[in-house]
Motif scaffolding. Structure first.
Motif, PDB file in Angstrom:
ATOM      1  N   GLU A  18       0.826  -1.210   0.000  1.00 59.51           N
ATOM      2  CA  GLU A  18       0.000   0.000   0.000  1.00 59.51           C
ATOM      3  C   GLU A  18       0.862   1.262   0.000  1.00 59.51           C
ATOM      4  O   GLU A  18       0.574   2.218  -0.717  1.00 59.51           O
ATOM      5  N   ARG A  21       2.438   1.493  -3.450  1.00 59.18           N
ATOM      6  CA  ARG A  21       1.410   1.882  -4.423  1.00 59.18           C
ATOM      7  C   ARG A  21       1.138   3.381  -4.315  1.00 59.18           C
ATOM      8  O   ARG A  21       1.032   4.078  -5.325  1.00 59.18           O
ATOM      9  N   SER A  25       1.864   5.952  -7.371  1.00 61.27           N
ATOM     10  CA  SER A  25       0.697   6.607  -7.966  1.00 61.27           C
ATOM     11  C   SER A  25       0.665   8.105  -7.663  1.00 61.27           C
ATOM     12  O   SER A  25       0.431   8.902  -8.566  1.00 61.27           O
ATOM     13  N   VAL A  32      -2.985   3.080 -11.049  1.00 61.43           N
ATOM     14  CA  VAL A  32      -3.216   1.705 -10.600  1.00 61.43           C
ATOM     15  C   VAL A  32      -4.180   1.067 -11.588  1.00 61.43           C
ATOM     16  O   VAL A  32      -5.288   1.561 -11.795  1.00 61.43           O
ATOM     17  N   LYS A  35      -5.554  -4.397  -8.759  1.00 55.73           N
ATOM     18  CA  LYS A  35      -5.066  -4.644  -7.404  1.00 55.73           C
ATOM     19  C   LYS A  35      -5.859  -5.780  -6.786  1.00 55.73           C
ATOM     20  O   LYS A  35      -7.018  -6.001  -7.113  1.00 55.73           O
ATOM     21  N   CYS A  42      -0.513  -5.428  -6.752  1.00 56.38           N
ATOM     22  CA  CYS A  42      -1.124  -4.402  -7.598  1.00 56.38           C
ATOM     23  C   CYS A  42      -0.222  -4.155  -8.802  1.00 56.38           C
ATOM     24  O   CYS A  42       0.978  -4.438  -8.775  1.00 56.38           O
ATOM     25  N   LEU A  44       0.640  -1.186 -11.943  1.00 53.78           N
ATOM     26  CA  LEU A  44       0.528   0.224 -12.278  1.00 53.78           C
ATOM     27  C   LEU A  44       1.083   0.474 -13.668  1.00 53.78           C
ATOM     28  O   LEU A  44       1.902  -0.295 -14.168  1.00 53.78           O
ATOM     29  N   HIS A  53       0.091  -2.743 -17.751  1.00 53.61           N
ATOM     30  CA  HIS A  53       0.950  -2.719 -16.560  1.00 53.61           C
ATOM     31  C   HIS A  53       2.416  -2.611 -16.952  1.00 53.61           C
ATOM     32  O   HIS A  53       2.865  -3.269 -17.867  1.00 53.61           O
TER      33      HIS A  53
END
Length: 65
Positions: A18, A21, A25, A32, A35, A42, A44, A53
Motif C-alpha cells: 500500500e 502503491r 501513484s 493503478v 489490485k 497491484c 501500475l 501494466h
C-alpha cells in the motif's frame, strides 16, 4: 510532478504494498490498473491507454519451512 513512463515491465517484492502503491501513484504519477488486496498485489502503468501494466508490486511472503 515527475511521471514514470516507458518502464517496460518491472516487478518489485515489498513489505508494504500500500505504501509503495501510494508512492508510485501519487509521487510518480502512475495509474493503478489492477489490485488484489487479499493477495497483496497491484499493477501500475505510466500510460494505461497503451500499456496495462509496467510495474507490478507484490507483498513479501514469510518464508515457510
Amino acid at each position: 510532478m515527475p511521471t514514470a513512463t516507458n518502464l517496460g515491465h518491472l516487478g518489485l517484492v515489498c513489505q508494504d504494498v500500500e505504501k509503495m502503491r501510494d508512492f508510485y501513484s501519487r509521487f510518480m504519477g502512475m495509474t493503478v490498473t489492477d489490485k488484489d488486496s487479499e493477495w497483496g498485489f497491484c499493477s501500475l502503468s505510466g500510460n494505461p491507454d497503451q500499456e496495462h501494466h509496467e510495474l507490478a508490486l507484490a507483498k513479501l511472503r514469510p518464508k515457510t519451512e
